[in-house]
Write a protein that holds these residues in place. Structure first.
Motif, PDB file in Angstrom:
ATOM      1  N   PHE A 164      73.015 -32.776  82.826  1.00  0.00           N
ATOM      2  CA  PHE A 164      71.877 -32.977  81.934  1.00  0.00           C
ATOM      3  C   PHE A 164      70.565 -32.737  82.669  1.00  0.00           C
ATOM      4  CE2 PHE A 164      68.603 -35.832  80.187  1.00  0.00           C
ATOM      5  CZ  PHE A 164      68.545 -35.361  78.887  1.00  0.00           C
ATOM      6  N   GLY A 165      70.493 -33.218  83.924  1.00  0.00           N
ATOM      7  CA  GLY A 165      69.272 -33.024  84.711  1.00  0.00           C
ATOM      8  C   GLY A 165      68.960 -31.557  84.927  1.00  0.00           C
ATOM      9  N   ARG A 166      69.965 -30.766  85.240  1.00  0.00           N
ATOM     10  CA  ARG A 166      69.762 -29.326  85.447  1.00  0.00           C
ATOM     11  C   ARG A 166      69.257 -28.665  84.171  1.00  0.00           C
ATOM     12  NH1 ARG A 166      72.931 -26.602  89.674  1.00  0.00           N
ATOM     13  NH2 ARG A 166      73.134 -24.867  88.210  1.00  0.00           N
ATOM     14  N   VAL A 167      69.933 -28.968  83.054  1.00  0.00           N
ATOM     15  CA  VAL A 167      69.558 -28.342  81.781  1.00  0.00           C
ATOM     16  C   VAL A 167      68.170 -28.779  81.345  1.00  0.00           C
ATOM     17  CG1 VAL A 167      70.117 -28.223  79.320  1.00  0.00           C
ATOM     18  CG2 VAL A 167      71.940 -28.051  81.026  1.00  0.00           C
ATOM     19  N   TRP A 168      67.886 -30.096  81.432  1.00  0.00           N
ATOM     20  CA  TRP A 168      66.590 -30.592  80.973  1.00  0.00           C
ATOM     21  C   TRP A 168      65.455 -30.049  81.831  1.00  0.00           C
ATOM     22  CZ3 TRP A 168      63.992 -31.930  77.085  1.00  0.00           C
ATOM     23  CH2 TRP A 168      62.780 -32.608  77.206  1.00  0.00           C
ATOM     24  N   GLN A 169      65.685 -29.935  83.145  1.00  0.00           N
ATOM     25  CA  GLN A 169      64.627 -29.393  83.989  1.00  0.00           C
ATOM     26  C   GLN A 169      64.367 -27.927  83.659  1.00  0.00           C
ATOM     27  OE1 GLN A 169      64.760 -29.525  88.474  1.00  0.00           O
ATOM     28  NE2 GLN A 169      62.762 -30.416  88.005  1.00  0.00           N
ATOM     29  N   MET A 170      65.411 -27.160  83.369  1.00  0.00           N
ATOM     30  CA  MET A 170      65.216 -25.761  83.002  1.00  0.00           C
ATOM     31  C   MET A 170      64.473 -25.650  81.681  1.00  0.00           C
ATOM     32  SD  MET A 170      68.803 -24.014  84.259  1.00  0.00           S
ATOM     33  CE  MET A 170      68.211 -22.351  83.958  1.00  0.00           C
ATOM     34  N   VAL A 171      64.802 -26.542  80.734  1.00  0.00           N
ATOM     35  CA  VAL A 171      64.104 -26.537  79.441  1.00  0.00           C
ATOM     36  C   VAL A 171      62.626 -26.889  79.629  1.00  0.00           C
ATOM     37  CG1 VAL A 171      63.906 -27.734  77.227  1.00  0.00           C
ATOM     38  CG2 VAL A 171      66.152 -27.047  78.071  1.00  0.00           C
ATOM     39  N   SER A 172      62.354 -27.951  80.385  1.00  0.00           N
ATOM     40  CA  SER A 172      60.967 -28.372  80.579  1.00  0.00           C
ATOM     41  C   SER A 172      60.182 -27.335  81.369  1.00  0.00           C
ATOM     42  CB  SER A 172      60.911 -29.724  81.296  1.00  0.00           C
ATOM     43  OG  SER A 172      61.458 -29.632  82.592  1.00  0.00           O
ATOM     44  N   GLU A 173      60.827 -26.673  82.336  1.00  0.00           N
ATOM     45  CA  GLU A 173      60.153 -25.636  83.105  1.00  0.00           C
ATOM     46  C   GLU A 173      59.855 -24.424  82.240  1.00  0.00           C
ATOM     47  OE1 GLU A 173      58.644 -24.290  86.948  1.00  0.00           O
ATOM     48  OE2 GLU A 173      59.056 -26.203  85.948  1.00  0.00           O
TER      49      GLU A 173
END
Length: 221
Positions: A164-173
């Motif tokens: 989830f952290g990887r996906v959410w960081q990519m989305v926010s970036e």
């Protein structure tokens, strides 16, 4: 929950670089020598390097070349390198300074936009998982089963949290820079991508500590 997510996305979007275009054109900026010992000047250089990356990616994406080495060469030779040369001349910095700033682009400090939702996800998942274990193994003589279930659950929760952290960081970036093209260094620099294993270990240990405390409190005295 939807309102909170929308707020976080808007907060991330506020960090978007200005002056984005597809023709590799640098926004108007007066020459000024930067003193990289000063935090504001070091941050300015980092933002300039990030903008140079963004402009070069947009420039290459608009080219006739498909994904591959040729487009990457076009991005670097025709856009990124000239923009970096302009940054060096405009601010009196060296290539070593530029490379150092480039390595620090992924550093966001606490990065609450990313880490608060991930922590909330971990907390909710941990709470639900531990409740499930207590319901399934209620007897006091099932401690071994509880321990085994907790260890297996720790791996499960830690894996989901890092994913989830990887996906959410990519989305926010993606929202922050206004571009879904995060390939190459831009994607690899993201902390949740670069340090996935370390985050996994932290989440694993955190779950086990919480599980031990929770089971001890729930045990009959």
């Amino acid at each position: 929950m939807k309102r909170a997510a929308a707020f976080l996305l808007i907060a991330a979007a506020l960090g978007c670089s200005s002056g984005q275009n597809t023709d590799c054109r640098w926004p108007d900026e007066s020459p000024r020598i930067l003193d990289l010992r000063i935090g504001a000047d070091a941050s300015h250089l980092m933002q300039d390097v990030e903008l140079a990356e963004e402009l070069s990616v947009r420039f290459a994406d608009e080219s006739e070349f498909g994904p591959g080495p040729q487009r990457q060469r076009l991005r670097v030779e025709r856009c990124y390198d000239p923009l970096v040369a302009g940054i060096m001349a405009r601010h009196g910095v060296s290539m070593a300074d530029v490379l150092d700033a480039q390595q620090r682009i992924g550093e966001r400090g606490l990065n609450l936009v990313v880490n608060v939702p991930v922590a909330a996800f971990f907390g909710f998942l941990t709470l639900m998982t531990l409740r499930g274990i207590r319901r399934r193994f209620a007897a006091a003589d099932e401690r071994a089963a509880v321990a085994i279930a907790s260890v297996i659950s720790a791996v499960f929760v830690a894996g989901l949290t890092t994913g989830f952290g990887r996906v959410w960081q990519m989305v926010s970036e993606t929202i922050r820079i206004g571009n879904g093209h995060l390939g190459g260094q831009r994607g690899l620099r993201l902390p949740w991508v670069q340090h996935t294993f370390e985050y996994f270990i932290v989440a694993l240990i955190a779950f086990l500590v919480i599980a031990v405390v929770s089971h001890r409190r729930a045990a009959p005295h």
